[in-house]
Motif scaffolding. Structure first.
Motif, PDB file in Angstrom:
ATOM      1  N   SER A 139      -6.126   2.850   0.243  1.00 10.79           N
ATOM      2  CA  SER A 139      -7.517   1.543   0.607  1.00 10.79           C
ATOM      3  C   SER A 139      -8.466   1.802   0.669  1.00 10.79           C
ATOM      4  O   SER A 139      -9.222   1.203  -0.278  1.00 10.79           O
ATOM      5  CB  SER A 139      -6.741   1.431   2.430  1.00 10.79           C
ATOM      6  N   SER A 175      -7.344  -6.158  -0.803  1.00 14.46           N
ATOM      7  CA  SER A 175      -6.180  -6.345  -0.655  1.00 14.46           C
ATOM      8  C   SER A 175      -5.302  -7.632  -0.198  1.00 14.46           C
ATOM      9  O   SER A 175      -6.696  -8.284   0.446  1.00 14.46           O
ATOM     10  CB  SER A 175      -6.040  -5.468  -0.016  1.00 14.46           C
ATOM     11  N   GLN A 235       0.541  -0.975  -0.192  1.00 17.06           N
ATOM     12  CA  GLN A 235      -0.449  -0.120   0.104  1.00 17.06           C
ATOM     13  C   GLN A 235       0.916   1.186   0.529  1.00 17.06           C
ATOM     14  O   GLN A 235       0.438   2.735  -0.555  1.00 17.06           O
ATOM     15  CB  GLN A 235      -0.858   0.129   1.111  1.00 17.06           C
TER      16      GLN A 235
END
Ligand SMILES: Nc1ncnc2c1ncn2[C@@H]1O[C@H](COP(=O)(O)OP(=O)(O)OP(=O)(O)O)[C@@H](O)[C@H]1O
Ligand SMILES: [Mg+2]
Length: 323
Positions: A29, A39, A14
């Motif tokens: 996110s 994810s 990320q």
């Protein structure tokens, strides 16, 4: 000696996506969730597979090109394989579908991906009609494939010349049918002016020539360009070639000297990204990893920027302003 080997990471976490886009990891996110992109956990960080990174970047307007890139340079040890390997991995981490084709009988690119292909098909078997190209493709990870190599490929030159094959299309005829499945086909070559390398050059959209800060490299470059010019005339073909300065060390006078020299003589051909000399490039191979598994490696950002430039995503965050 037994050792616990963590596999190389063929994905982005990320924070890396956040850094690319110039936004916070939390914003990554949220944006991913909004787009239905899942994810997974890499340690305590969220991570994304290349196909998911691709969906995300495509939703932001990124277009993936279709290019065949060959790494060629007459001088041995000029970093063709190491550069091809780390570039291919980074392009893939940024979502590109990549096929690596190892056409050096030394099989170093195959080793970089940690494959032992004794008794497995390599390019020679395809060219000799013993199996299909698909039979020779190894899936390394999500949208990253490899056609491996070993010493069997040393007979490719003999195959091309002995049966009087069409040098112009020998490689293109084999690779073209699968090209549309990939954004990048990256071909690693041995350091020679062989018929095989001529055929590879003619099948490529771009030839990347790694150049180093030393006299032998400058000599090898000159000869490589002379040969490309000669072949180009013979086949009425204009090669798109670029120089990539590698093994750069800012503390060395020779690095400064050759950077100026290459920049002066090959101004329009020299890529702006320079790859630093960094022992972690070697360490990564030794540890079955890539430079992107070494967070503090000096050359990591160089390979990253090279891949970003090839995808046209450098400064993408600044250009767009938001996720
Ligand atoms: N950026 C770098 N910094 C330091 N060492 C590097 C770097 N890139 C490659 N090397 C090292 O340089 C050596 C030669 O690299 P590599 O095998 O990639 O060259 P090559 O051009 O593919 O060689 P060949 O002509 O034999 O195929 C290797 O030991 C490799 O680990
Ligand atoms: Mg090599």
């Amino acid at each position: 000696m037994s050792e616990l080997v963590q596999p190389a990471k063929y994905f982005l976490n990320q924070n890396e996506i956040a850094q690319l886009l110039g936004i916070s990891p939390q914003a990554v996110s949220i944006a991913a969730k909004q787009r239905g992109i899942d994810s997974f956990k890499d340690g305590n960080k969220a991570a994304y597979n290349p196909s998911d990174v691709r969906s995300y970047l495509e939703s932001r307007g990124v277009k993936y090109p279709q290019r065949v890139i060959a790494f060629q340079m007459l001088k041995g040890g000029s970093t063709k394989t190491s550069t091809a390997f780390n570039l291919a991995v980074r392009l893939n981490q940024y979502g590109a579908k990549v096929l690596c084709v190892d056409l050096d009988p030394q099989g170093n690119l195959t080793d970089s991906f940690c494959y032992d292909v004794t008794n497995e098909p390599v390019f020679f078997h395809v060219a000799n009609g013993e199996c299909s190209l698909n039979d020779a493709i190894i899936n390394v990870s999500d949208s990253l494939d490899l056609i491996p190599s070993d010493f069997e490929n040393s007979t490719l030159d003999f195959l091309i010349t002995s049966k009087n094959r069409d040098l112009r299309n020998f490689i293109a005829n084999i690779i073209d049918p699968v090209k549309s499945r990939y954004d990048f086909v990256i071909i690693d070559c041995n350091p020679s002016l062989s018929p095989l390398n001529i055929s590879i050059a003619l099948a490529s959209d771009q030839i990347l020539i790694p150049v180093n800060p030393d006299k032998y490299s400058a000599k090898g470059l000159k000869k490589t360009i002379e040969e490309l010019t000669r072949i180009g005339k013979e086949f009425k073909h204009t090669f798109d070639y670029n120089l990539l300065f590698t093994l750069y060390d800012g503390r060395e006078a020779t690095s400064q000297k050759y950077l100026i020299e290459y920049g002066t003589h090959y101004r329009d051909r020299l890529l702006s990204t320079v790859i630093k000399k960094n022992a972690d490039v070697k360490n990564a191979i030794d540890q079955k990893k890539t430079i992107f598994d070494f967070k503090k490696a000096a050359a990591r950002e160089d390979f990253d920027l090279l891949a970003q430039d090839m995808l046209g995503i450098r400064n993408i965050g600044k250009k767009e302003g938001r996720a």
